[in-house]
Scaffold this motif. Structure first.
Motif, PDB file in Angstrom:
ATOM      1  N   ARG A 115       0.832  -1.210   0.000  1.00 49.34           N
ATOM      2  CA  ARG A 115       0.000   0.000   0.000  1.00 49.34           C
ATOM      3  C   ARG A 115       0.865   1.258   0.000  1.00 49.34           C
ATOM      4  NH1 ARG A 115      -5.331  -1.109   2.261  1.00 49.34           N
ATOM      5  NH2 ARG A 115      -5.910  -3.040   1.193  1.00 49.34           N
ATOM      6  N   LYS A 116       1.923   1.193   0.789  1.00 52.05           N
ATOM      7  CA  LYS A 116       2.816   2.329   0.909  1.00 52.05           C
ATOM      8  C   LYS A 116       3.495   2.617  -0.428  1.00 52.05           C
ATOM      9  CE  LYS A 116       6.307   3.678   4.280  1.00 52.05           C
ATOM     10  NZ  LYS A 116       7.252   3.071   5.231  1.00 52.05           N
ATOM     11  N   GLU A 117       3.922   1.535  -1.065  1.00 48.03           N
ATOM     12  CA  GLU A 117       4.645   1.671  -2.335  1.00 48.03           C
ATOM     13  C   GLU A 117       3.739   2.217  -3.441  1.00 48.03           C
ATOM     14  OE1 GLU A 117       7.749   1.306  -2.592  1.00 48.03           O
ATOM     15  OE2 GLU A 117       8.259   0.926  -4.695  1.00 48.03           O
ATOM     16  N   ILE A 118       2.494   1.763  -3.440  1.00 48.38           N
ATOM     17  CA  ILE A 118       1.562   2.185  -4.487  1.00 48.38           C
ATOM     18  C   ILE A 118       1.460   3.707  -4.547  1.00 48.38           C
ATOM     19  CG2 ILE A 118      -0.897   2.257  -5.137  1.00 48.38           C
ATOM     20  CD1 ILE A 118      -1.051  -0.676  -4.140  1.00 48.38           C
ATOM     21  N   VAL A 139      -2.202  -6.527  -7.559  1.00 45.19           N
ATOM     22  CA  VAL A 139      -1.818  -7.505  -6.537  1.00 45.19           C
ATOM     23  C   VAL A 139      -2.583  -7.211  -5.245  1.00 45.19           C
ATOM     24  CG1 VAL A 139       0.075  -8.459  -5.186  1.00 45.19           C
ATOM     25  CG2 VAL A 139       0.482  -7.746  -7.538  1.00 45.19           C
ATOM     26  N   ASP A 140      -2.592  -5.939  -4.897  1.00 51.36           N
ATOM     27  CA  ASP A 140      -3.279  -5.527  -3.671  1.00 51.36           C
ATOM     28  C   ASP A 140      -4.763  -5.890  -3.733  1.00 51.36           C
ATOM     29  OD1 ASP A 140      -3.543  -4.120  -1.159  1.00 51.36           O
ATOM     30  OD2 ASP A 140      -4.585  -2.564  -2.301  1.00 51.36           O
ATOM     31  N   ASP A 141      -5.323  -5.730  -4.898  1.00 53.56           N
ATOM     32  CA  ASP A 141      -6.729  -6.032  -5.103  1.00 53.56           C
ATOM     33  C   ASP A 141      -7.029  -7.514  -4.852  1.00 53.56           C
ATOM     34  OD1 ASP A 141      -9.206  -4.867  -5.883  1.00 53.56           O
ATOM     35  OD2 ASP A 141      -9.123  -6.137  -7.682  1.00 53.56           O
ATOM     36  N   LEU A 142      -6.121  -8.359  -5.361  1.00 49.08           N
ATOM     37  CA  LEU A 142      -6.323  -9.796  -5.155  1.00 49.08           C
ATOM     38  C   LEU A 142      -6.152 -10.156  -3.680  1.00 49.08           C
ATOM     39  CD1 LEU A 142      -7.106 -12.164  -6.934  1.00 49.08           C
ATOM     40  CD2 LEU A 142      -4.695 -12.776  -7.109  1.00 49.08           C
ATOM     41  N   GLN A 165      11.000  -5.444  -4.299  1.00 43.19           N
ATOM     42  CA  GLN A 165      12.452  -5.450  -4.318  1.00 43.19           C
ATOM     43  C   GLN A 165      12.999  -4.954  -5.659  1.00 43.19           C
ATOM     44  OE1 GLN A 165      14.262  -9.302  -3.162  1.00 43.19           O
ATOM     45  NE2 GLN A 165      14.735  -8.200  -1.289  1.00 43.19           N
ATOM     46  N   ASP A 166      12.363  -5.372  -6.737  1.00 45.17           N
ATOM     47  CA  ASP A 166      12.787  -4.920  -8.064  1.00 45.17           C
ATOM     48  C   ASP A 166      12.608  -3.414  -8.180  1.00 45.17           C
ATOM     49  OD1 ASP A 166      13.340  -7.472  -8.613  1.00 45.17           O
ATOM     50  OD2 ASP A 166      11.655  -7.830  -9.970  1.00 45.17           O
ATOM     51  N   GLY A 167      11.541  -2.919  -7.580  1.00 42.22           N
ATOM     52  CA  GLY A 167      11.363  -1.474  -7.492  1.00 42.22           C
ATOM     53  C   GLY A 167      10.893  -0.772  -8.747  1.00 42.22           C
ATOM     54  N   ASN A 168      10.561  -1.506  -9.810  1.00 45.76           N
ATOM     55  CA  ASN A 168      10.101  -0.798 -10.996  1.00 45.76           C
ATOM     56  C   ASN A 168       8.685  -1.198 -11.423  1.00 45.76           C
ATOM     57  OD1 ASN A 168      10.814  -3.303 -11.856  1.00 45.76           O
ATOM     58  ND2 ASN A 168      12.659  -2.630 -12.937  1.00 45.76           N
ATOM     59  N   ALA A 169       7.938  -1.747 -10.470  1.00 42.07           N
ATOM     60  CA  ALA A 169       6.550  -2.086 -10.776  1.00 42.07           C
ATOM     61  C   ALA A 169       5.711  -0.807 -10.789  1.00 42.07           C
ATOM     62  CB  ALA A 169       6.001  -3.052  -9.743  1.00 42.07           C
ATOM     63  N   THR A 170       4.700  -0.789 -11.644  1.00 42.32           N
ATOM     64  CA  THR A 170       3.841   0.391 -11.726  1.00 42.32           C
ATOM     65  C   THR A 170       2.759   0.349 -10.655  1.00 42.32           C
ATOM     66  OG1 THR A 170       2.228  -0.663 -13.169  1.00 42.32           O
ATOM     67  CG2 THR A 170       4.140   0.381 -14.226  1.00 42.32           C
ATOM     68  N   ALA A 171       2.137   1.497 -10.442  1.00 44.05           N
ATOM     69  CA  ALA A 171       1.046   1.560  -9.471  1.00 44.05           C
ATOM     70  C   ALA A 171      -0.084   0.614  -9.888  1.00 44.05           C
ATOM     71  CB  ALA A 171       0.527   2.982  -9.350  1.00 44.05           C
ATOM     72  N   CYS A 212       1.384   3.803 -14.634  1.00 45.37           N
ATOM     73  CA  CYS A 212       1.723   3.351 -15.988  1.00 45.37           C
ATOM     74  C   CYS A 212       0.978   2.048 -16.209  1.00 45.37           C
ATOM     75  CB  CYS A 212       3.232   3.168 -16.117  1.00 45.37           C
ATOM     76  SG  CYS A 212       3.786   3.362 -17.817  1.00 45.37           S
ATOM     77  N   GLU A 213       1.282   1.395 -17.290  1.00 44.45           N
ATOM     78  CA  GLU A 213       0.510   0.201 -17.640  1.00 44.45           C
ATOM     79  C   GLU A 213       0.674  -0.949 -16.652  1.00 44.45           C
ATOM     80  OE1 GLU A 213       1.237  -1.185 -21.578  1.00 44.45           O
ATOM     81  OE2 GLU A 213       0.906   0.826 -22.399  1.00 44.45           O
ATOM     82  N   LEU A 214      -0.314  -1.807 -16.675  1.00 40.09           N
ATOM     83  CA  LEU A 214      -0.290  -3.026 -15.870  1.00 40.09           C
ATOM     84  C   LEU A 214       0.630  -4.037 -16.549  1.00 40.09           C
ATOM     85  CD1 LEU A 214      -1.567  -5.034 -13.771  1.00 40.09           C
ATOM     86  CD2 LEU A 214      -3.381  -5.400 -15.437  1.00 40.09           C
ATOM     87  N   ASP A 215       1.522  -4.623 -15.769  1.00 38.36           N
ATOM     88  CA  ASP A 215       2.437  -5.635 -16.293  1.00 38.36           C
ATOM     89  C   ASP A 215       1.652  -6.902 -16.667  1.00 38.36           C
ATOM     90  OD1 ASP A 215       4.179  -7.911 -16.353  1.00 38.36           O
ATOM     91  OD2 ASP A 215       5.731  -6.668 -15.427  1.00 38.36           O
TER      92      ASP A 215
END
Length: 428
Positions: free
Chosen positions: A282-285, A349-352, A337-343, A291-294
């Motif tokens: 949540r904090k990271e989001i 993921v959070d939704d699931l 950890q990778d740090g480049n995931a989009t919101a 940007c786009e969903l992976d």
RNA sequence: GGCGGCGUAGCCAAGAGGCCUAAGGCGACGGUUUGCAAAACCGUUAUUCCCCGGUUCGAAUCCGGGCGCCGCCUCCA
């Protein structure tokens, strides 16, 4: 729907008590209904903490005496029951399927019976629909057969019939109630209605403590309230109600559930891991760009969702469903950890997490995700860390530092008071 | 005594004839990371499923017999 059994079959045997303690007990004795009410409230408190959805209807047995009497009348009319001395019994010999649910047959039971049989019963396995009340019986009602109270199994049949109809889809309950309680419910209901009582029975297995049955006589009873507070000699610490829930979900409902400090500890550790991951997510989001969903992650999420649903559809395999939560945890932490995931990706993921872990399993709860330091920290412990540090400075004659610490605490409203023996604190 | 449930790694626990050289969690150990920690991530941790027979090309899973734990058969629901 869930019944509240408040037709206590309590016997008032306090009349003999002549000593002062007995007198006091008598004077302060609460009404049985008040007792039932307090247990009911306590039960709902615990269930709320476990994040259990409250039933739509919680009917009380004492509020359905009329309906219970009606059912007894029906069974008498249909000749499935007989009256003896103000009591009415169900005639098991007239109901062919008796014992089918629990795999017993009447002949075998009679052969193996080592119980003293009530002389009123035609047959040892017959059970009471209505019982005549002795004068000292606290809860009793008038009926066509005199003053009495409803039999042991009647309320379930009557109330389910009233609110859910003559055939239920699912009836839950503990395995220890399969015989005779559920067997009797079937007999009463089907004899009266002529249709199947229940389509599916869900019997959960026993709860044990350190491998032994949980029982008052064994003195190994742990209440939920004690577990939440850690106030029990068998427990080393307090446990989060949702960690207790997770422990329950960790095993299949048909397997015995062992309640031990080690098992609770393991559940708490796992629960923390899930909760911390969702918090971090949540904090990271909030800090990451839109940007786009992976697509690859989306595909993995779809697979995990399918795995989860397949498990739950397989007779509620919560153990496998819970393992999906840990798959999600690993996926989440790698993304973090990778740090480049989009919101968008992280939100998916959070939704699931919210859907499977929150809505279905009930171990992820919004209000537990908010970081509330004041609730988590024990203020006294924290202040004592500062006090110890300050007293160390005073011992070393470093009064500048000691005064500085005291002043800083004072700024946030905490006053220190030194005595020759020790330092105490209070709020300003 | 009768009926029913259960017995899987150090612990908790899925699996119910071939995808099992047995999920997942906890713990432990090793690695990456870190000033040091913590957390996280990666890896290791059951050639074997209480024991003994049997069925089968094949069994943790089916059958028979043991052993052990638990529940019900009494009040109460």
């Amino acid at each position: 729907m869930q019944n509240i059994t408040d037709v206590g079959h309590l016997t008032d045997d306090a009349d003999e008590g002549e000593d002062k303690i007995g007198e006091a007990a008598k004077r302060e004795k609460v009404h049985p209904m008040a007792l039932a009410e307090s247990y009911t409230r306590s039960y709902f408190e615990d269930m709320d903490k476990l994040n259990c959805v409250r039933p739509d209807i919680s009917p009380r047995a004492s509020g359905h005496i009329i309906e219970q009497i009606e059912l007894v009348k029906t069974l008498l009319e249909k000749d499935y029951a007989y009256e003896v001395n103000g009591s009415v019994y169900f005639d098991v010999s007239k109901f062919r399927d008796y014992g089918r649910l629990s795999g017993r047959n009447i002949e075998e039971m009679m052969a193996g019976a080592r119980v003293e049989v009530s002389p009123d019963k035609k047959n040892p396995v017959d059970f009471a629909l209505w019982k005549k009340a002795e004068p000292n019986h606290i809860m009793q009602w008038p009926s066509p057969w005199g003053n009495g109270y409803p039999g042991w199994h009647l309320e379930c049949s009557v109330m389910s019939m009233k609110y859910l109809g003559t055939t239920l889809d699912i009836h839950g309950g503990g395995l220890e109630n399969q015989f005779p309680h559920h067997e009797c419910e079937i007999a009463q209901s089907e004899a009266a209605n002529g249709v199947p009582f229940v389509r599916y029975w869900l019997h959960n297995n026993m709860v044990t403590v350190d491998g032994q049955k949980m029982g008052k006589s064994l003195n190994n009873f742990i209440t939920l309230k004690q577990a939440f507070k850690g106030e029990h000699e068998r427990l080393n610490q307090s446990y989060d109600p949702l960690a207790v829930r997770q422990l329950i979900l960790n095993s299949h409902y048909r397997s015995p559930l062992d309640f031990s400090d080690a098992a609770l500890f393991a559940a708490q550790s796992g629960y923390n891991k899930i909760t911390e991951t969702v918090k971090a997510m949540r904090k990271e989001i909030e800090q990451v760009k839109n940007c786009e969903l992976d697509a690859e992650v989306a595909g993995q999420l779809e697979q995990l969702k399918t795995k989860f649903e397949t498990a739950m559809n397989d007779d509620m395999n919560t153990s496998v469903a819970l393992s999906v939560m840990f798959d999600l945890v690993r996926l989440s932490n790698k993304l973090l950890q990778d740090g480049n995931a989009t919101a968008q990706t992280l939100s998916a993921v959070d939704d699931l997490f919210s859907k499977l872990g929150g809505d279905v399993l009930g171990i992820i709860k919004e209000e537990n995700l908010a970081v509330n330091v004041a609730d988590v920290l024990h203020v006294d412990d924290v202040v004592n860390v500062v006090i110890t540090e300050r007293n160390e400075a005073r011992k070393n004659k470093n009064f500048t530092k000691a005064d500085e610490l005291r002043a800083k605490l004072d700024e946030i409203g905490i006053v220190l008071e030194d005595t020759p023996e020790k330092t105490t604190w209070r709020m300003k």
